[in-house]
Design a protein around this motif. Structure first.
Motif, mmCIF file in Angstrom:
data_model
loop_
_atom_site.group_PDB
_atom_site.id
_atom_site.type_symbol
_atom_site.label_atom_id
_atom_site.label_comp_id
_atom_site.label_asym_id
_atom_site.label_seq_id
_atom_site.Cartn_x
_atom_site.Cartn_y
_atom_site.Cartn_z
ATOM 1 N N TYR A 82 4.477 -23.634 -44.933
ATOM 2 C CA TYR A 82 5.544 -23.134 -45.792
ATOM 3 C C TYR A 82 6.886 -23.757 -45.404
ATOM 4 O O TYR A 82 7.068 -24.275 -44.286
ATOM 5 N N ARG A 120 3.853 -15.120 -52.997
ATOM 6 C CA ARG A 120 3.199 -14.359 -51.930
ATOM 7 C C ARG A 120 3.012 -12.889 -52.275
ATOM 8 O O ARG A 120 2.286 -12.179 -51.571
ATOM 9 N N ALA A 138 7.373 -15.620 -44.385
ATOM 10 C CA ALA A 138 6.217 -16.516 -44.443
ATOM 11 C C ALA A 138 5.916 -17.023 -43.042
ATOM 12 O O ALA A 138 6.831 -17.233 -42.239
ATOM 13 N N SER A 143 -0.938 -23.198 -42.114
ATOM 14 C CA SER A 143 -1.574 -22.029 -42.715
ATOM 15 C C SER A 143 -2.568 -22.492 -43.766
ATOM 16 O O SER A 143 -2.469 -23.597 -44.304
ATOM 17 N N VAL A 145 -3.984 -21.114 -47.376
ATOM 18 C CA VAL A 145 -3.708 -20.151 -48.440
ATOM 19 C C VAL A 145 -4.823 -20.224 -49.471
ATOM 20 O O VAL A 145 -5.211 -21.316 -49.910
ATOM 21 N N SER A 191 -4.838 -14.589 -50.345
ATOM 22 C CA SER A 191 -4.846 -14.318 -48.906
ATOM 23 C C SER A 191 -4.309 -15.543 -48.184
ATOM 24 O O SER A 191 -4.213 -16.634 -48.755
ATOM 25 N N GLU A 192 -3.947 -15.339 -46.904
ATOM 26 C CA GLU A 192 -3.487 -16.463 -46.077
ATOM 27 C C GLU A 192 -3.847 -16.195 -44.625
ATOM 28 O O GLU A 192 -3.953 -15.041 -44.188
ATOM 29 N N ARG A 202 2.470 -9.528 -45.281
ATOM 30 C CA ARG A 202 2.789 -10.166 -46.555
ATOM 31 C C ARG A 202 3.369 -9.131 -47.511
ATOM 32 O O ARG A 202 3.203 -7.913 -47.322
#
Length: 272
Positions: A82, A120, A138, A143, A145, A191-192, A202
């Protein structure tokens, strides 16, 4: 019968039936197109929403590519990081009757696949409508995603407000963040996870898409209108035939049917 139909009065009624039929035809087409639209949208949601995720570039090859109609709500997997400093909020977004913000953060994909906006989730208004409540940040670093592809929204042309936009429009976002992103699509996050497998805090997940009301009702309406198209003319012809028969009976051209004689059973006579 033909001579009767060619009289001015019955020609007028036939014209009314034709106009009625044309109206029914187009109303039926309108309901048919509504059925096609609803049915198509419902099929897309059911087929794509939980389908195995794909890469973004396999569906949208370039930054300016449009999302194919049959790939609405397709799942994608993004790997990268991010840009938290470029976070921006989308104001006046509803969630179960409340209004707040959706949180957009640009996401830079690994391998040079480009930057895409990730939605998000949703946060409530704060003390007033111009400031949000707490916004979970974030995650930093790499990450992964998982989310759904959505087409971007038109700009509403509202006056700029620092830190927020009126719609999910990449042009409006870039004007404030100076970050160039995909121009026709964004990703609604499902989801992440971070590189360590952790699930960061989140914003509230957005609701599952509403597939709309039952599409079959529009198909039923279309068939009813098209049936009415035929029924209107059939009714006029039926009434004309009845008038023609009545006129023949009055003139004696067609003998009236003799009254029906009630049959008496033998045992009825014996009982009498």
């Amino acid at each position: 019968m033909i001579r009767l139909l060619l009289t001015r009065r019955w020609l007028a009624w036939i014209l009314v039936a034709v106009v009625w039929g044309i109206g029914c035809f187009f109303l039926g087409r309108w309901q048919w197109h509504r059925w096609e639209s609803k049915h198509g949208a419902q099929q897309q949601v059911s087929q794509n929403y939980n389908a195995p995720p794909r890469s973004l570039t396999s569906i949208v090859p370039t930054r300016t590519s449009q999302l194919p109609a049959n790939r609405q709500w397709a799942q994608v997997r993004l790997t990268g990081h991010y840009l938290p400093a470029a976070r921006i909020l989308v104001r006046n977004r509803p969630d179960n009757g409340n209004f707040g913000y959706e949180v957009l953060v640009p996401f830079v994909q690994d391998g040079g696949a480009g930057t895409v906006l990730v939605d998000r989730g949703w946060v409530d208004n704060g003390a007033n409508a111009s400031t949000p409540a707490y916004v979970p940040p974030a995650p930093s670093g790499t990450s992964t995603v998982l989310g759904w592809l959505r087409p971007t929204e038109d700009s509403l042309g509202r006056a700029p407000v620092k830190g927020s936009v009126a719609s999910i429009n990449p042009g409006d976002v870039t004007a404030q963040t100076r970050v160039a992103t995909y121009t026709r699509v964004f990703v609604r996050m499902r989801s992440e996870r971070t590189a360590t497998g952790a699930v960061p805090a989140r914003p509230a997940p957005l609701d599952k898409p509403d597939p709309g009301s039952y599409a079959g009702i529009n198909l039923s309406y279309a068939l009813q209108w098209w049936l009415g198209m035929v029924a209107g003319l059939a009714f006029v012809l039926f009434r004309a035939r009845q008038e023609h028969r009545d006129a023949e009976l009055e003139s004696g051209a067609t003998p009236a049917k003799p009254p029906r004689v009630k049959k008496v059973r033998i045992w009825d006579e014996e009982d009498a």
